[in-house]
Design an enzyme around this catalytic site. Structure first.
Site, mmCIF file in Angstrom:
data_model
loop_
_atom_site.group_PDB
_atom_site.id
_atom_site.type_symbol
_atom_site.label_atom_id
_atom_site.label_comp_id
_atom_site.label_asym_id
_atom_site.label_seq_id
_atom_site.Cartn_x
_atom_site.Cartn_y
_atom_site.Cartn_z
ATOM 1 N N SER A 113 0.817 -1.219 0.000
ATOM 2 C CA SER A 113 0.000 0.000 0.000
ATOM 3 C C SER A 113 0.854 1.274 0.000
ATOM 4 C CB SER A 113 -0.979 -0.039 1.167
ATOM 5 O OG SER A 113 -1.915 0.994 1.025
ATOM 6 N N HIS A 114 0.688 2.101 1.037
ATOM 7 C CA HIS A 114 1.370 3.394 1.065
ATOM 8 C C HIS A 114 2.749 3.318 1.722
ATOM 9 C CE1 HIS A 114 -1.218 2.572 4.429
ATOM 10 N NE2 HIS A 114 -0.274 3.131 5.175
ATOM 11 N N ASP A 277 -2.790 6.696 -3.326
ATOM 12 C CA ASP A 277 -1.658 6.109 -2.600
ATOM 13 C C ASP A 277 -0.881 5.093 -3.446
ATOM 14 O OD1 ASP A 277 -3.530 4.050 -2.579
ATOM 15 O OD2 ASP A 277 -2.799 3.258 -0.681
ATOM 16 N N ASP A 279 -0.835 1.844 -3.981
ATOM 17 C CA ASP A 279 -1.506 0.848 -4.815
ATOM 18 C C ASP A 279 -2.839 1.331 -5.371
ATOM 19 O OD1 ASP A 279 -2.549 0.845 -2.214
ATOM 20 O OD2 ASP A 279 -3.284 -1.200 -2.414
ATOM 21 N N ASP A 281 -5.683 2.582 -3.945
ATOM 22 C CA ASP A 281 -7.014 2.421 -3.359
ATOM 23 C C ASP A 281 -7.441 3.595 -2.470
ATOM 24 O OD1 ASP A 281 -5.263 1.743 -1.354
ATOM 25 O OD2 ASP A 281 -6.169 -0.204 -0.882
ATOM 26 N N ARG A 282 -6.488 4.426 -2.042
ATOM 27 C CA ARG A 282 -6.885 5.579 -1.214
ATOM 28 C C ARG A 282 -7.010 6.845 -2.054
ATOM 29 N NH1 ARG A 282 -3.795 5.151 4.661
ATOM 30 N NH2 ARG A 282 -4.434 3.011 5.082
ATOM 31 N N LYS A 376 -11.404 -0.541 -1.924
ATOM 32 C CA LYS A 376 -11.603 0.899 -2.039
ATOM 33 C C LYS A 376 -10.906 1.358 -3.312
ATOM 34 C CE LYS A 376 -8.113 1.264 1.549
ATOM 35 N NZ LYS A 376 -8.109 0.973 2.977
HETATM 36 C C1 G1P Z 1 -5.571 1.687 8.843
HETATM 37 C C2 G1P Z 1 -6.815 2.551 8.707
HETATM 38 C C3 G1P Z 1 -7.990 1.683 8.308
HETATM 39 C C4 G1P Z 1 -7.655 0.935 7.018
HETATM 40 C C5 G1P Z 1 -6.361 0.166 7.195
HETATM 41 C C6 G1P Z 1 -5.920 -0.493 5.887
HETATM 42 O O1 G1P Z 1 -5.764 0.706 9.844
HETATM 43 O O2 G1P Z 1 -7.084 3.251 9.894
HETATM 44 O O3 G1P Z 1 -9.127 2.482 8.145
HETATM 45 O O4 G1P Z 1 -8.690 0.051 6.686
HETATM 46 O O5 G1P Z 1 -5.316 1.051 7.610
HETATM 47 O O6 G1P Z 1 -5.742 0.436 4.856
HETATM 48 P P1 G1P Z 1 -5.283 0.874 11.388
HETATM 49 O O7 G1P Z 1 -3.805 1.150 11.359
HETATM 50 O O8 G1P Z 1 -6.027 2.034 11.945
HETATM 51 O O9 G1P Z 1 -5.639 -0.430 12.042
HETATM 52 ZN ZN ZN Z 2 -3.491 1.333 -0.418
#
Ligand code: G1P
Ligand code: ZN
Length: 543
Positions: A113-114, A277, A279, A281-282, A376
């Site tokens: 991801s990010h 981000d 990948d 999705d954000r 997402k």
């Molecule tokens: C965080 C975000 C949550 C998201 C997840 C994966 O998780 O707060 O909304 O679904 O990343 O992208 P957290 O670190 O709060 O458990």
């Molecule tokens: Zn992501």
């Protein structure tokens, strides 16, 4: 060609989450590590002689090498075919779409991801099921179980596939098709939104800046915004995928997307700006000198969904994660449709969408989406906004303010305290748990506590129960404070405090959320004894 059985031994010390397995690249490079994990995934599947696997990633360091290994293992494990994105690229929402469109036996998405990318940074692997969504817990559990006893993995020695050239390569009883990673996704977007109206918006001179943050959305944004919608080329920034994501941290929020934020608050700001981000999705949505909170964004997309062709028939329902503000609840109430409050994490939305209970869903953490895929989707959110702006012919700021005037404003902010020693973080949560039963009825300035609990959720589709999902302190006036420990951090613990003050009369409060939430912030620190327990004076990240 001969299937090779390679002897190995169990390796995983940690259960993969629904976002897959994320580790340092160096860990994935250890002998047999990647192969063990992939074999454990394949061992949980029922692979038939016509099964196809979708494969691609966010373009980060080690993506291309991992793809060659996974292709050889898919061949040895009996897949008929692998569909792989050109250059090894598939954004997470695009992969979800490919899985669904071509009915593949799920897909493997290579992404962290990010998280930053590079030889000393992170890599990740995740398996998505045939509905296009992240594997549910019972599958990740079974992958973990397999990995505890693994003795062998299977490999077929094939010549390396040229990932840069689109086309089909046949081997004996197995083939690899390198596909355009963008086209199917872009076609889906074009079928959902009013592209003619958005094209007119751009041809009338409406200005936009999209920041790909050197990660996977660059090629998608180029095809959609420039090629298909006609925005000028300078509307894109950081839109060439780099293996190290340009050395940055591709998380679209006010802290990490600071280059874009500077442009938006500078002279010559564009009328619309957005970022996605690592990948894809954000998303983060901005107007000229104006930030739209993800919670407001979800509510505004829901309220205006009828303007978007894909949702003209209406919404079956909406869902938000518990810490996400209640702005969308007010919209759902007015539209007379159900609104579900789920624990944090995208997996809970998937069940609701598969059962056709919700059309739109979102999280405060910059994730918004709909039932067009099972992830997402960053660029989808950008197109929602462009479609709404084109239909309403109003600025982003005017649209948000009109929404507040109609529904009231859920002033919102999240304060993260990162890298806290686990015992200290637990002490904060324990302190809250021991006192929250005595809080109802107590007054803090103009805020009176109505209800406190540790959030739990019964999935309305499969009946599964999730407990301990975060402490909620709900006030009489509709305001809230939520405390949660992050489930995704890698170093120490992260305490997240979610602050929300409901203001029915939006002419009476300060536009800056931190100012408007001043009293709430003080109450949250007093209730949690956070400073006393951790010695922290201020949050690490404010979004
Ligand atoms: C965080 C975000 C949550 C998201 C997840 C994966 O998780 O707060 O909304 O679904 O990343 O992208 P957290 O670190 O709060 O458990
Ligand atoms: Zn992501």
């Amino acid at each position: 060609m001969q299937v090779r059985l390679v002897n190995t031994s169990p390796f995983l010390d940690q259960k993969p989450g629904t976002s897959g397995l994320r580790k340092k690249v160096k860990v994935f490079q250890k002998t047999h590590y990647l192969e063990n994990f992939v074999q454990s995934i394949f061992d949980t599947l029922e692979i038939a002689n016509n099964s196809v696997l979708t494969l691609g990633g966010d373009g980060r360091y080690f993506n291309a090498q991992a793809i060659q290994v996974i292709i050889q293992m898919a061949a040895a494990n009996g897949f008929a075919k692998v569909l792989v994105g050109q250059g090894g690229i598939l954004s997470t929402p695009a992969a979800s779409h490919i899985i669904r469109k071509y009915h593949t036996l799920g897909g493997i998405i290579l992404s962290a991801s990010h998280n930053p990318a590079g030889p000393d940074e992170d890599f990740g692997i995740k398996y998505n099921t045939p509905n296009g969504g992240p594997a549910p817990e019972k599958i990740t559990e079974s992958i973990f179980e397999k990995s505890k006893t693994i003795q062998q993995y299977k490999l077929l020695s094939l010549p390396a596939v040229d990932l840069n050239t689109i086309g089909l390569t046949h081997f004996d009883g197995f083939s690899v098709e390198v596909i355009d990673p963008v086209r199917d996704y872009a076609d889906l977007m074009e079928s959902m939104f009013d592209f003619a109206a958005i094209r007119n918006l751009f041809s009338d001179g409406f200005s936009i800046k999209f920041d790909g943050m050197h990660a996977v959305t660059g090629p998608y944004a180029r095809e959609l915004l420039i090629n298909r919608l006609g925005a000028p080329a300078h509307s894109l920034m950081n839109c060439v995928v780099s293996e190290t994501f340009g050395g940055g941290h591709p998380d679209p929020n006010l802290t990490y997307a600071d280059a874009l934020v500077k442009i938006v608050y500078g002279t010559d700001a564009p009328e619309f700006a957005a970022a996605s981000d690592g990948d894809g999705d954000r998303n983060m949505i901005l107007g000229k000198g104006f930030f739209v909170t993800p919670s407001d964004s979800l509510a505004i997309i829901a309220a205006n969904a009828h303007l978007i062709p894909a949702y003209q028939q209406g919404l079956s329902g909406v869902a938000r994660s518990m810490p996400t503000s209640g702005a969308v609840d007010r919209v759902a109430q007015k539209m007379n449709i159900p609104c579900f409050e789920t624990p944090t994490g995208w997996k809970f939305f998937g069940n609701l969408m598969d059962a056709n209970k919700v059309t739109l869903c979102g999280e405060e953490s910059f994730g918004t989406g709909s039932n067009h895929v099972r992830e997402k989707d960053g660029l989808w959110a950008v197109l929602c906004w462009l479609n709404i702006v084109a239909a309403k012919k109003q600025s982003v700021e005017a649209i948000v303010k009109a929404h507040w005037a109609e529904y009231g404003r859920n002033v919102y902010s999240r304060h993260d305290f990162e890298g806290i020693p686990t015992e200290q973080a637990n002490a904060v949560m324990t302190h809250l748990k021991t006192q929250f039963k005595s809080l109802p009825g107590r007054e803090f300035g103009r805020y009176q506590v109505a209800q406190c609990d540790d959030f739990s959720y019964v999935d309305p589709v499969d009946g599964s129960v999730s407990t301990g999902q975060g402490i909620r302190i709900l006030f009489e006036c509709g305001s809230r404070i939520v405390f949660r420990l992050s489930g995704t951090g890698t170093e120490g613990a992260t305490i997240r405090i979610y602050l929300e003050a409901y203001e029915p009369d939006t002419t009476q409060h300060h536009l800056d959320a931190q100012v408007a939430l001043g009293e709430m912030i003080q109450i949250s620190l007093q209730l949690s004894q956070l400073k006393e327990n951790t010695g922290r004076e201020a949050p690490t990240v404010i979004t």
